[in-house]
Design a protein around this motif. Structure first.
Motif, mmCIF file in Angstrom:
data_model
loop_
_atom_site.group_PDB
_atom_site.id
_atom_site.type_symbol
_atom_site.label_atom_id
_atom_site.label_comp_id
_atom_site.label_asym_id
_atom_site.label_seq_id
_atom_site.Cartn_x
_atom_site.Cartn_y
_atom_site.Cartn_z
ATOM 1 N N LEU A 30 0.836 -1.205 0.000
ATOM 2 C CA LEU A 30 0.000 0.000 0.000
ATOM 3 C C LEU A 30 0.869 1.253 0.000
ATOM 4 C CD1 LEU A 30 -2.687 1.517 0.156
ATOM 5 C CD2 LEU A 30 -2.560 1.279 2.650
ATOM 6 N N ASN A 31 1.947 1.229 0.757
ATOM 7 C CA ASN A 31 2.770 2.421 0.867
ATOM 8 C C ASN A 31 3.701 2.616 -0.319
ATOM 9 O OD1 ASN A 31 2.102 3.988 3.396
ATOM 10 N ND2 ASN A 31 2.006 1.853 4.040
ATOM 11 N N LEU A 32 3.953 1.572 -1.085
ATOM 12 C CA LEU A 32 4.601 1.767 -2.381
ATOM 13 C C LEU A 32 3.670 2.566 -3.291
ATOM 14 C CD1 LEU A 32 6.278 -1.715 -2.962
ATOM 15 C CD2 LEU A 32 7.426 0.455 -2.407
ATOM 16 N N HIS A 33 2.377 2.316 -3.165
ATOM 17 C CA HIS A 33 1.383 3.148 -3.863
ATOM 18 C C HIS A 33 1.418 4.581 -3.316
ATOM 19 C CE1 HIS A 33 -2.450 5.053 -4.763
ATOM 20 N NE2 HIS A 33 -2.708 5.046 -3.474
ATOM 21 N N ASN A 34 1.484 4.723 -1.983
ATOM 22 C CA ASN A 34 1.461 6.054 -1.372
ATOM 23 C C ASN A 34 2.655 6.922 -1.776
ATOM 24 O OD1 ASN A 34 -0.976 5.597 -0.115
ATOM 25 N ND2 ASN A 34 -0.081 5.041 1.845
ATOM 26 N N VAL A 35 3.779 6.290 -2.107
ATOM 27 C CA VAL A 35 4.925 7.082 -2.572
ATOM 28 C C VAL A 35 4.900 7.272 -4.086
ATOM 29 C CG1 VAL A 35 6.386 6.463 -0.596
ATOM 30 C CG2 VAL A 35 6.569 5.144 -2.723
ATOM 31 N N GLY A 36 3.879 6.754 -4.748
ATOM 32 C CA GLY A 36 3.665 7.036 -6.157
ATOM 33 C C GLY A 36 4.189 6.020 -7.142
ATOM 34 N N LEU A 37 4.540 4.802 -6.696
ATOM 35 C CA LEU A 37 5.076 3.820 -7.641
ATOM 36 C C LEU A 37 4.010 3.191 -8.527
ATOM 37 C CD1 LEU A 37 7.858 2.007 -5.592
ATOM 38 C CD2 LEU A 37 8.060 3.889 -7.218
ATOM 39 N N PHE A 38 2.778 3.097 -8.039
ATOM 40 C CA PHE A 38 1.687 2.565 -8.846
ATOM 41 C C PHE A 38 0.355 2.976 -8.244
ATOM 42 C CE2 PHE A 38 3.717 -0.975 -6.454
ATOM 43 C CZ PHE A 38 2.792 -1.123 -5.441
ATOM 44 N N GLU A 39 -0.706 2.766 -9.013
ATOM 45 C CA GLU A 39 -2.053 3.150 -8.591
ATOM 46 C C GLU A 39 -2.596 2.172 -7.548
ATOM 47 O OE1 GLU A 39 -3.846 5.913 -9.548
ATOM 48 O OE2 GLU A 39 -1.928 6.469 -10.471
ATOM 49 N N LEU A 40 -3.625 2.619 -6.840
ATOM 50 C CA LEU A 40 -4.361 1.729 -5.942
ATOM 51 C C LEU A 40 -5.201 0.823 -6.828
ATOM 52 C CD1 LEU A 40 -5.183 0.993 -3.024
ATOM 53 C CD2 LEU A 40 -7.013 2.657 -3.232
ATOM 54 N N ASP A 41 -4.863 -0.453 -6.890
ATOM 55 C CA ASP A 41 -5.536 -1.355 -7.814
ATOM 56 C C ASP A 41 -5.922 -2.661 -7.129
ATOM 57 O OD1 ASP A 41 -3.127 -2.747 -7.577
ATOM 58 O OD2 ASP A 41 -2.406 -2.191 -9.557
ATOM 59 N N SER A 42 -6.334 -3.631 -7.943
ATOM 60 C CA SER A 42 -6.831 -4.895 -7.391
ATOM 61 C C SER A 42 -5.740 -5.679 -6.658
ATOM 62 C CB SER A 42 -7.445 -5.753 -8.494
ATOM 63 O OG SER A 42 -6.478 -6.050 -9.485
ATOM 64 N N MET A 43 -4.466 -5.458 -6.987
ATOM 65 C CA MET A 43 -3.397 -6.161 -6.276
ATOM 66 C C MET A 43 -3.400 -5.751 -4.812
ATOM 67 S SD MET A 43 -0.176 -5.564 -4.849
ATOM 68 C CE MET A 43 0.424 -4.102 -5.647
ATOM 69 N N ILE A 44 -3.461 -4.449 -4.545
ATOM 70 C CA ILE A 44 -3.458 -3.968 -3.162
ATOM 71 C C ILE A 44 -4.744 -4.377 -2.456
ATOM 72 C CG2 ILE A 44 -3.446 -1.916 -1.685
ATOM 73 C CD1 ILE A 44 -1.689 -0.585 -3.851
ATOM 74 N N LEU A 45 -5.868 -4.227 -3.126
ATOM 75 C CA LEU A 45 -7.148 -4.591 -2.502
ATOM 76 C C LEU A 45 -7.237 -6.099 -2.268
ATOM 77 C CD1 LEU A 45 -9.543 -2.169 -4.395
ATOM 78 C CD2 LEU A 45 -8.577 -1.927 -2.093
ATOM 79 N N GLY A 46 -6.719 -6.892 -3.204
ATOM 80 C CA GLY A 46 -6.694 -8.346 -3.015
ATOM 81 C C GLY A 46 -5.841 -8.742 -1.825
ATOM 82 N N MET A 47 -4.657 -8.131 -1.721
ATOM 83 C CA MET A 47 -3.800 -8.384 -0.552
ATOM 84 C C MET A 47 -4.498 -7.914 0.719
ATOM 85 S SD MET A 47 -0.769 -9.838 -0.968
ATOM 86 C CE MET A 47 0.391 -9.201 0.231
#
Length: 194
Positions: A30-47
């Motif tokens: 989630l925090n890799l998303h928060n630093v801007g590496l990728f969007e909030l997507d199904s991978m984060i929500l699935g995890m």
């Protein structure tokens, strides 16, 4: 009449590494998303639903069986945190409800920060590694709340890096428990409190 005593021996596995790894890996992603590496997507929500959510709830139930109130409270609570986080992202897309307003999201994060701060006090009786996990997680929740409240991108970015460090420390603590148990000695120290 003679009194007899029965003693039960708990030979079940330590569920804490499962909970720590479920929390830590999901938090890092989630925090890799928060630093801007990728969007909030199904991978984060699935995890969030399965490893951060369900795996931690299962670990919490297993800790309950062992009589560990702290770990039961922590793992089941953070498991349900991840499930609620996923619901906050998914439910608005179904049309059943609106996305959370900024004030409600800030309140959500502040409540989790307060809860985590209370558990942080409990870690003073456990280990230095867990003190770091819970201390950095307390800071993370309050930084996220402050970032959302102020809409300050720099605070959000700092929160993302704190989250990566926090999640990584949970991963280390979980792996350390597994490795130390396997080798029957301290290979990866966690700094137990005497």
């Amino acid at each position: 009449m003679e009194n007899k005593t029965t003693q039960l021996v708990d030979n079940t596995a330590n569920p804490a590494p499962l909970g720590l790894l479920g929390f830590g890996m999901t938090t890092v992603l989630l925090n890799l998303h928060n630093v801007g590496l990728f969007e909030l997507d199904s991978m984060i929500l699935g995890m969030g639903i399965f490893y951060g959510g369900l795996a931690q709830v299962i670990a919490g139930i297993m800790e309950w069986k062992k009589g560990n109130t702290f770990a039961t409270t922590a793992f089941t609570s953070y498991g349900f945190f991840w499930l609620s986080f996923a619901a906050l992202a998914i439910l608005p897309k179904t049309g059943l409800t609106n996305a959370p307003e900024n004030a409600s999201l800030v309140s959500y994060l502040v409540m989790w920060g307060i809860f985590t701060g209370a558990l942080f006090i409990g870690t003073f009786k456990i280990s230095r590694a867990l003190q770091f996990v819970f201390g950095s997680l307390t800071l993370l929740f309050f930084l996220l709340a402050l970032g959302d409240y102020t809409h300050n991108m720099t605070i959000g970015l700092i929160a993302g890096y704190v989250g990566i460090i926090c999640g990584s420390s949970a991963i280390y603590t979980g792996v350390a428990q597994v490795i130390n148990e396997l080798y029957k000695k301290v290979v990866l120290p966690i700094g137990p409190v005497n």
